[in-house]
Design an enzyme around this catalytic site. Structure first.
Site, PDB file in Angstrom:
ATOM      1  N   HIS A 530      55.766  13.142  47.488  1.00 52.22           N
ATOM      2  CA  HIS A 530      54.415  12.619  47.687  1.00 52.22           C
ATOM      3  C   HIS A 530      54.335  11.768  48.957  1.00 52.22           C
ATOM      4  O   HIS A 530      53.511  12.006  49.839  1.00 52.22           O
ATOM      5  CB  HIS A 530      54.008  11.787  46.465  1.00 52.22           C
ATOM      6  CG  HIS A 530      52.677  11.129  46.593  1.00 52.22           C
ATOM      7  ND1 HIS A 530      51.531  11.645  46.037  1.00 52.22           N
ATOM      8  CD2 HIS A 530      52.291   9.996  47.237  1.00 52.22           C
ATOM      9  CE1 HIS A 530      50.503  10.865  46.331  1.00 52.22           C
ATOM     10  NE2 HIS A 530      50.940   9.852  47.065  1.00 52.22           N
ATOM     11  N   GLU A 531      55.207  10.788  49.037  1.00 53.14           N
ATOM     12  CA  GLU A 531      55.149   9.879  50.185  1.00 53.14           C
ATOM     13  C   GLU A 531      55.457  10.615  51.487  1.00 53.14           C
ATOM     14  O   GLU A 531      54.895  10.298  52.540  1.00 53.14           O
ATOM     15  CB  GLU A 531      56.120   8.705  49.990  1.00 53.14           C
ATOM     16  CG  GLU A 531      55.787   7.799  48.808  1.00 53.14           C
ATOM     17  CD  GLU A 531      54.352   7.331  48.781  1.00 53.14           C
ATOM     18  OE1 GLU A 531      53.737   7.190  49.860  1.00 53.14           O
ATOM     19  OE2 GLU A 531      53.817   7.128  47.666  1.00 53.14           O
ATOM     20  N   HIS A 534      52.366  12.005  53.029  1.00 53.66           N
ATOM     21  CA  HIS A 534      51.683  11.021  53.880  1.00 53.66           C
ATOM     22  C   HIS A 534      52.384  10.927  55.237  1.00 53.66           C
ATOM     23  O   HIS A 534      51.750  10.838  56.286  1.00 53.66           O
ATOM     24  CB  HIS A 534      51.715   9.631  53.242  1.00 53.66           C
ATOM     25  CG  HIS A 534      50.821   9.457  52.056  1.00 53.66           C
ATOM     26  ND1 HIS A 534      49.478   9.716  52.082  1.00 53.66           N
ATOM     27  CD2 HIS A 534      51.084   9.006  50.806  1.00 53.66           C
ATOM     28  CE1 HIS A 534      48.955   9.440  50.894  1.00 53.66           C
ATOM     29  NE2 HIS A 534      49.906   9.006  50.101  1.00 53.66           N
ATOM     30  N   HIS A 537      51.488  13.688  57.503  1.00 49.53           N
ATOM     31  CA  HIS A 537      50.133  13.474  58.025  1.00 49.53           C
ATOM     32  C   HIS A 537      50.190  12.543  59.243  1.00 49.53           C
ATOM     33  O   HIS A 537      49.474  12.733  60.228  1.00 49.53           O
ATOM     34  CB  HIS A 537      49.281  12.863  56.912  1.00 49.53           C
ATOM     35  CG  HIS A 537      47.808  13.061  57.080  1.00 49.53           C
ATOM     36  ND1 HIS A 537      46.891  12.397  56.290  1.00 49.53           N
ATOM     37  CD2 HIS A 537      47.073  13.818  57.927  1.00 49.53           C
ATOM     38  CE1 HIS A 537      45.671  12.756  56.647  1.00 49.53           C
ATOM     39  NE2 HIS A 537      45.745  13.612  57.640  1.00 49.53           N
TER      40      HIS A 537
HETATM   41 ZN   LIG Z   1      49.728   8.536  48.124  1.00 46.79          ZN
END
Ligand SMILES: [Zn+2]
Length: 747
Positions: A530-531, A534, A537
């Protein structure tokens, strides 16, 4: 750069998505602080102090110049706790001077001398802010905490001084009116439009009298939200449950019991046990406590905290919602939700209401099925022990749900953890998936200074071998580190400054004793993927202007790349590549893999329902128009009416994840009218996962397309348009329902 977006600063583990325990934290932290504290009137004393500080900022301050390290990485080895305050003061003073120079420029406004000039301003303030707000979360100290408290109102003043400056706004407005004839490229046009939007939303078009009124409202709201937070902290402490007999703690582990005894001792309650309250309605120990009376006591303590008595938040809530509605009206909006949502991907309260209404019935139907399964366990056990059966209550859910889970999936964490060793998951799972999908590669750098010895630095190379970014990885829990997990940015990418990204991921793995392997739960594995979503991105950002860099998108879009990236944690090819026993190197047995994957959907009806109930409550409070908000005495009745209307009313009703008086996200932490953001992003994420599954999954063409259309664009294009550009249509909700096991149960 002027940073205005009112992003929250997640502070604790509870600022997380409903079903998975994590948080995000994007780059725009300076204004988060300013936004949270609201605007206060500038005082000349601090302006003078700032000017003095400019002169005083020593040339050898680590923030005086752009870092000369690779990728302009902050020189962590040179930064002392005492360096931040003078750098903040000097940085603010410098940006105010720059802003005044732009506002009073005798030349006619041009895109370059006004908009780009603003984007170029405040670089020293950015440098210190990026490091400070990252470290105050990841590696804080009493001095840093104190600095944060001191700086918050000053940063709010700073924001006001710029965005309520009529001369500055006049130049922006003039350019905005001429925008179609300026010959701007799309990103530059968007930058002009965004600046104009930021000014207008901050109140730049109001009359002088209304600006005064706005400052007053901001001040009142700011002090009420601070008070809400402080009262809640006190209510949480005062609401802790004291237990007199150890036998009542049956079900807890010896470590938990001794921790409870220690917690009691620290309050001079020797010989007793203390159970502290977590911020959510549900309390973790409810899953283990066998004593039903104690479960009820704990649950009741949770939902009644901060409601009346000396730690009351109810009256404060009535004030906050009233003043927010008034402020929205002053700015020309029908409600605070309308004001907030205008600047999110969702756009309007109607759009949010529609999405929540679409999700609630299947989630509730699934929760009713889960409740029925739980009731069966209760009844069966009552019969077996010749006890009187009872009806499932909220304090029973977690306890019996855990029994259903164990009987259904028949595995526990100790069986799977040996297959999830930290470094293996990172390099052969997280990095591997990104290599396959995007063609990037990683090389660890041990020659660069870090702020803590466990932090690891990786240089990331693009598909053609050219340098792309630095990735910092801070895996372990520490006393001076926030709970939860988050991504942040130390250096945002922009072509204007020629900067490449430096980003970091923070998680909170308990560090084992030296020599022992670091073994993860599957939830922690998911959090790493998940991290890293980010992080991608941030690292793929390819924009001209820093305002648009990487994860600087609205909250209801920022969780899209991260929640999407979770799909690779359980992709068969990726899983086979990393889920290997740390001792033997053998892959995880297929039967165990299947159990782990099947268990992911367990309890989704409850978790989605408690999240949606809170999201609806948030909307209900903030969609009220000025003049129609309830008085303090009617606050809880308003909540009850809202929750009743939100539920279908047949059978077990799942309580909201937060009740009003302890809903810190919306009354203290900047998520007002924004708690829906997690699931809004997840709709996009699960829809994209579905797209990948139907387009050949883990392959370069797919990754390259997503990178080109979404991951590289930051906020340089409208987020909804980015998604459409990638997908060819708007988002659909079915893949999310499918992923949460919520389909086929709408009746
Ligand atoms: Zn998040």
């Amino acid at each position: 750069m002027f940073r205005q977006k009112n992003n929250p600063v997640p502070t604790q583990g509870e600022l997380m998505q409903a079903s998975t325990r994590r948080i995000t934290l994007c780059g725009l932290m300076l204004t988060a602080i300013a936004g949270m504290t609201g605007c206060t009137t500038a005082d000349n004393g601090s302006a003078k102090a700032s000017q003095a500080a400019t002169a005083a900022l020593a040339a050898n301050s680590p923030f005086a110049q752009v870092s000369s390290l690779p990728y302009n990485m902050p020189p962590f080895d040179r930064i002392k706790d005492s360096d931040y305050k003078p750098a903040f003061e000097a940085g603010m003073a410098q940006q105010r001077q720059e802003a005044r120079a732009i506002a009073t420029n005798s030349a006619a406004p041009s895109f370059d001398n006004t908009i780009v000039a603003m984007e170029r301003s405040g670089q020293m303030l950015s440098r210190v802010s990026e490091v400070f707000f990252n470290l105050v979360s990841a590696n804080t100290s009493p001095e840093l905490d104190q600095t944060q408290q001191e700086m918050a109102p000053k940063l709010a003043d700073h924001k006001d001084a710029i965005f309520l400056d009529p001369q500055l706004f006049a130049r922006v407005e003039q350019l905005y009116q001429q925008r179609s004839s300026l010959g701007l490229d799309p990103e530059s046009l968007r930058l002009l439009e965004r600046y104009r939007t930021e000014f207008v939303r901050a109140g730049a078009r109001l009359s002088a009298a209304d600006k005064d009124q706005l400052r007053k409202l901001n001040q009142q709201i700011s002090s009420l939200t601070t008070q809400f937070q402080q009262t809640l902290l006190k209510a949480n402490n005062d609401g802790a449950v004291i237990v007199d007999r150890q036998a009542d703690l049956d079900g807890l582990t010896p470590e938990q019991i001794s921790a409870a005894a220690q917690a009691a001792s620290s309050r001079k309650l020797d010989g007793k046990w203390l159970i502290a309250l977590q911020n959510t309605t549900d309390q973790p120990l409810l899953a283990q406590l066998k004593n039903r009376q104690l479960r009820e006591r704990l649950y009741t303590a949770s939902i009644t905290r901060a409601n009346g008595g000396s730690d009351d938040n109810v009256a404060g809530v009535a004030q906050i919602v009233k003043l927010r509605a008034q402020r929205a009206a002053l700015l020309g909006y029908p409600s605070h939700a309308a004001y907030e949502l205008e600047d999110e991907t969702a756009g309007t309260p109607d759009a949010v209401n529609r999405m929540l209404a679409q999700l609630a019935p299947p989630a509730a139907a699934n929760a009713r099925k889960e409740a029925a399964a739980i009731q069966q366990v209760i009844d069966r056990q009552a019969k077996a022990s010749h006890a009187k059966p009872f009806k499932l209550q909220p304090w029973d859910w977690a306890f019996y749900s855990e029994q259903v889970r164990k009987s259904r999936y028949n595995f526990d964490e100790s069986q799977i953890k040996p297959y999830f060793e930290l470094n293996n998951v990172l390099q052969n799972g997280v990095f591997y998936a990104a290599q396959q999908l995007y063609g990037i590669s990683f090389k660890e750098r041990t020659d660069l200074p870090v702020y803590q010895k466990d932090v690891r630095v990786f240089e990331v190379f693009d598909q053609d071998g050219s340098p792309l970014a630095l990735f910092l990885f801070d895996p372990f829990a520490r006393d001076n580190k926030q709970g939860g997990a988050w991504m942040n940015s130390y250096v945002p990418q922009s072509r204007l400054f020629g900067t490449k990204p430096v980003v970091s991921n923070n998680i909170n793995i308990v560090k084992p004793p030296a020599g022992k392997p670091v073994l993860l739960t599957f939830d922690e594995v998911n959090t790493m993927f998940h991290e890293f979503g980010h992080a991608l991105h941030g690292m793929f950002s390819s924009v001209q202007y820093p305002m648009f860099s990487g994860a600087s998108v609205p909250p209801d879009f920022v969780e899209y790349p991260s929640q999407f990236n979770e799909m690779w944690s359980h992709n068969p090819q990726v899983l086979a590549h990393y889920a290997k026993h740390y001792k033997t190197g053998k892959p995880m047995p297929r039967a165990l893999v299947n159990k782990v994957l099947a268990a992911r959907k367990f309890n989704a009806g409850f978790e989605t329902s408690e999240y949606l109930a809170a999201a609806m409550l948030d909307q209900a409070w903030h969609q009220l128009p000025a003049g129609q908000t309830p008085a303090a005495k009617d606050v809880m009745a308003f909540e009850a009416k809202t929750l009743q209307a939100a539920s279908s009313g047949d059978g077990y009703v799942v309580p909201p994840r937060y009740h009003t008086q302890y809903f810190q996200h919306i009354f203290a932490n900047g998520y007002a009218a924004g708690y829906y953001a997690y699931i809004w992003s997840d709709v996009l994420a699960k829809d994209t996962e579905h797209w990948m599954d139907t387009h050949g999954g883990l392959k370069r063409a797919n990754g390259d397309l997503l990178r080109a259309k979404v991951l590289s664009r930051g906020f340089s294009a409208d987020p909804s348009a980015q998604f459409k550009d990638f997908y060819g249509r708007g988002p659909e909700v079915e893949p999310l329902l499918e992923a949460r096991g919520l389909t086929g149960v709408t009746k």
